[in-house]
Design a protein around this motif. Structure first.
Motif, PDB file in Angstrom:
ATOM      1  N   ALA A   1       0.827  -1.204   0.000  1.00 55.19           N
ATOM      2  CA  ALA A   1       0.000   0.000   0.000  1.00 55.19           C
ATOM      3  C   ALA A   1       0.865   1.259   0.000  1.00 55.19           C
ATOM      4  O   ALA A   1       0.595   2.213  -0.741  1.00 55.19           O
ATOM      5  CB  ALA A   1      -0.937  -0.008   1.202  1.00 55.19           C
ATOM      6  N   VAL A   2       1.896   1.267   0.806  1.00 50.06           N
ATOM      7  CA  VAL A   2       2.789   2.435   0.860  1.00 50.06           C
ATOM      8  C   VAL A   2       3.497   2.610  -0.477  1.00 50.06           C
ATOM      9  O   VAL A   2       3.574   3.735  -1.008  1.00 50.06           O
ATOM     10  CB  VAL A   2       3.801   2.299   2.022  1.00 50.06           C
ATOM     11  CG1 VAL A   2       4.888   3.343   1.910  1.00 50.06           C
ATOM     12  CG2 VAL A   2       3.083   2.403   3.354  1.00 50.06           C
ATOM     13  N   LEU A   3       4.021   1.533  -1.043  1.00 48.67           N
ATOM     14  CA  LEU A   3       4.685   1.619  -2.346  1.00 48.67           C
ATOM     15  C   LEU A   3       3.715   2.084  -3.426  1.00 48.67           C
ATOM     16  O   LEU A   3       4.060   2.900  -4.282  1.00 48.67           O
ATOM     17  CB  LEU A   3       5.303   0.281  -2.726  1.00 48.67           C
ATOM     18  CG  LEU A   3       6.553  -0.123  -1.960  1.00 48.67           C
ATOM     19  CD1 LEU A   3       6.988  -1.531  -2.367  1.00 48.67           C
ATOM     20  CD2 LEU A   3       7.672   0.862  -2.180  1.00 48.67           C
ATOM     21  N   GLY A   4       2.494   1.562  -3.394  1.00 48.01           N
ATOM     22  CA  GLY A   4       1.476   1.989  -4.353  1.00 48.01           C
ATOM     23  C   GLY A   4       1.174   3.473  -4.220  1.00 48.01           C
ATOM     24  O   GLY A   4       1.052   4.187  -5.225  1.00 48.01           O
ATOM     25  N   LEU A   5       1.081   3.958  -3.013  1.00 45.38           N
ATOM     26  CA  LEU A   5       0.823   5.378  -2.778  1.00 45.38           C
ATOM     27  C   LEU A   5       1.980   6.236  -3.281  1.00 45.38           C
ATOM     28  O   LEU A   5       1.761   7.263  -3.925  1.00 45.38           O
ATOM     29  CB  LEU A   5       0.589   5.632  -1.285  1.00 45.38           C
ATOM     30  CG  LEU A   5       0.265   7.061  -0.872  1.00 45.38           C
ATOM     31  CD1 LEU A   5      -1.026   7.516  -1.526  1.00 45.38           C
ATOM     32  CD2 LEU A   5       0.161   7.163   0.636  1.00 45.38           C
ATOM     33  N   VAL A   6       3.196   5.817  -3.031  1.00 43.14           N
ATOM     34  CA  VAL A   6       4.370   6.559  -3.492  1.00 43.14           C
ATOM     35  C   VAL A   6       4.396   6.597  -5.018  1.00 43.14           C
ATOM     36  O   VAL A   6       4.606   7.667  -5.613  1.00 43.14           O
ATOM     37  CB  VAL A   6       5.669   5.942  -2.930  1.00 43.14           C
ATOM     38  CG1 VAL A   6       6.894   6.491  -3.627  1.00 43.14           C
ATOM     39  CG2 VAL A   6       5.747   6.160  -1.439  1.00 43.14           C
ATOM     40  N   ILE A   7       4.159   5.473  -5.660  1.00 36.39           N
ATOM     41  CA  ILE A   7       4.168   5.422  -7.128  1.00 36.39           C
ATOM     42  C   ILE A   7       3.037   6.295  -7.685  1.00 36.39           C
ATOM     43  O   ILE A   7       3.228   7.040  -8.633  1.00 36.39           O
ATOM     44  CB  ILE A   7       4.059   3.967  -7.613  1.00 36.39           C
ATOM     45  CG1 ILE A   7       5.360   3.218  -7.267  1.00 36.39           C
ATOM     46  CG2 ILE A   7       3.780   3.907  -9.109  1.00 36.39           C
ATOM     47  CD1 ILE A   7       5.281   1.719  -7.459  1.00 36.39           C
ATOM     48  N   TRP A   8       1.874   6.206  -7.113  1.00 35.48           N
ATOM     49  CA  TRP A   8       0.725   6.988  -7.560  1.00 35.48           C
ATOM     50  C   TRP A   8       1.009   8.483  -7.456  1.00 35.48           C
ATOM     51  O   TRP A   8       0.707   9.244  -8.370  1.00 35.48           O
ATOM     52  CB  TRP A   8      -0.515   6.608  -6.738  1.00 35.48           C
ATOM     53  CG  TRP A   8      -1.726   7.383  -7.089  1.00 35.48           C
ATOM     54  CD1 TRP A   8      -2.467   7.267  -8.243  1.00 35.48           C
ATOM     55  CD2 TRP A   8      -2.350   8.399  -6.312  1.00 35.48           C
ATOM     56  NE1 TRP A   8      -3.503   8.149  -8.208  1.00 35.48           N
ATOM     57  CE2 TRP A   8      -3.457   8.862  -7.040  1.00 35.48           C
ATOM     58  CE3 TRP A   8      -2.059   8.951  -5.083  1.00 35.48           C
ATOM     59  CZ2 TRP A   8      -4.273   9.867  -6.548  1.00 35.48           C
ATOM     60  CZ3 TRP A   8      -2.890   9.938  -4.596  1.00 35.48           C
ATOM     61  CH2 TRP A   8      -3.982  10.406  -5.330  1.00 35.48           C
ATOM     62  N   ARG A   9       1.596   8.912  -6.336  1.00 34.02           N
ATOM     63  CA  ARG A   9       1.903  10.352  -6.146  1.00 34.02           C
ATOM     64  C   ARG A   9       2.964  10.813  -7.138  1.00 34.02           C
ATOM     65  O   ARG A   9       2.904  11.932  -7.622  1.00 34.02           O
ATOM     66  CB  ARG A   9       2.351  10.610  -4.733  1.00 34.02           C
ATOM     67  CG  ARG A   9       1.176  10.483  -3.741  1.00 34.02           C
ATOM     68  CD  ARG A   9       1.522  10.986  -2.414  1.00 34.02           C
ATOM     69  NE  ARG A   9       1.570  12.450  -2.491  1.00 34.02           N
ATOM     70  CZ  ARG A   9       1.804  13.243  -1.465  1.00 34.02           C
ATOM     71  NH1 ARG A   9       2.028  12.704  -0.287  1.00 34.02           N
ATOM     72  NH2 ARG A   9       1.831  14.529  -1.599  1.00 34.02           N
ATOM     73  N   ARG A  10       3.924   9.968  -7.441  1.00 27.10           N
ATOM     74  CA  ARG A  10       4.981  10.363  -8.395  1.00 27.10           C
ATOM     75  C   ARG A  10       4.445  10.464  -9.814  1.00 27.10           C
ATOM     76  O   ARG A  10       4.912  11.293 -10.592  1.00 27.10           O
ATOM     77  CB  ARG A  10       6.139   9.379  -8.341  1.00 27.10           C
ATOM     78  CG  ARG A  10       6.979   9.553  -7.105  1.00 27.10           C
ATOM     79  CD  ARG A  10       8.250   8.784  -7.193  1.00 27.10           C
ATOM     80  NE  ARG A  10       9.035   9.039  -5.985  1.00 27.10           N
ATOM     81  CZ  ARG A  10      10.253   8.620  -5.828  1.00 27.10           C
ATOM     82  NH1 ARG A  10      10.838   7.883  -6.752  1.00 27.10           N
ATOM     83  NH2 ARG A  10      10.898   8.888  -4.713  1.00 27.10           N
ATOM     84  N   THR A  11       3.510   9.635 -10.152  1.00 25.42           N
ATOM     85  CA  THR A  11       2.951   9.679 -11.507  1.00 25.42           C
ATOM     86  C   THR A  11       2.020  10.879 -11.683  1.00 25.42           C
ATOM     87  O   THR A  11       1.807  11.347 -12.786  1.00 25.42           O
ATOM     88  CB  THR A  11       2.199   8.401 -11.857  1.00 25.42           C
ATOM     89  OG1 THR A  11       1.152   8.168 -10.921  1.00 25.42           O
ATOM     90  CG2 THR A  11       3.150   7.229 -11.897  1.00 25.42           C
ATOM     91  N   ARG A  12       1.477  11.408 -10.617  1.00 31.54           N
ATOM     92  CA  ARG A  12       0.582  12.566 -10.678  1.00 31.54           C
ATOM     93  C   ARG A  12       1.362  13.857 -10.883  1.00 31.54           C
ATOM     94  O   ARG A  12       0.840  14.819 -11.415  1.00 31.54           O
ATOM     95  CB  ARG A  12      -0.228  12.699  -9.392  1.00 31.54           C
ATOM     96  CG  ARG A  12      -1.299  11.637  -9.297  1.00 31.54           C
ATOM     97  CD  ARG A  12      -2.209  11.854  -8.137  1.00 31.54           C
ATOM     98  NE  ARG A  12      -2.678  13.248  -8.113  1.00 31.54           N
ATOM     99  CZ  ARG A  12      -3.115  13.866  -7.034  1.00 31.54           C
ATOM    100  NH1 ARG A  12      -3.137  13.235  -5.892  1.00 31.54           N
ATOM    101  NH2 ARG A  12      -3.538  15.096  -7.077  1.00 31.54           N
ATOM    102  N   ASP A  13       2.599  13.886 -10.440  1.00 31.43           N
ATOM    103  CA  ASP A  13       3.388  15.143 -10.524  1.00 31.43           C
ATOM    104  C   ASP A  13       3.953  15.373 -11.859  1.00 31.43           C
ATOM    105  O   ASP A  13       4.216  14.967 -12.774  1.00 31.43           O
ATOM    106  CB  ASP A  13       4.520  15.135  -9.490  1.00 31.43           C
ATOM    107  CG  ASP A  13       3.980  15.195  -8.070  1.00 31.43           C
ATOM    108  OD1 ASP A  13       2.859  15.674  -7.891  1.00 31.43           O
ATOM    109  OD2 ASP A  13       4.707  14.747  -7.160  1.00 31.43           O
TER     110      ASP A  13
END
Length: 90
Positions: free
Chosen positions: A78-90
């Motif tokens: 979940a943490v890795l998914g959140l980090v990846i998701w936030r990086r792809t949004r920027d």
């Protein structure tokens, strides 16, 4: 004459006491210097984390707690998914 012998014995005993105290103090300082080394601090922290992880994932008998391992895995995912998701949004 007996007083003089007694005083010299007392002085010798005091000197021996001082030397023993000095040796103990030097050993204590050496131990503290060793414990304060960054590599030693890191080694102790790694050992502590490993022990905590083992305690969290194993029963007192040494059996693996599958439900806890699965929960930890899900949390990491979940943490890795959140980090990846936030990086792809920027």
């Amino acid at each position: 004459m007996a007083e003089l012998e007694q005083k010299s014995t007392s002085v010798g005993a005091i000197e021996a006491d001082i030397n023993a105290t000095r040796d103990r103090l030097a050993a204590t300082i050496d131990e503290l210097a060793f414990r304060a080394q960054p590599k030693e601090i890191a080694r102790r922290e790694v050992a502590s984390v490993k022990a905590s992880l083992y305690t969290a994932t194993h029963t007192p008998e040494g059996d693996l707690r599958v439900e806890r391992v699965a929960a930890i895995g899900a949390a990491v995912a979940a943490v890795l998914g959140l980090v990846i998701w936030r990086r792809t949004r920027d």
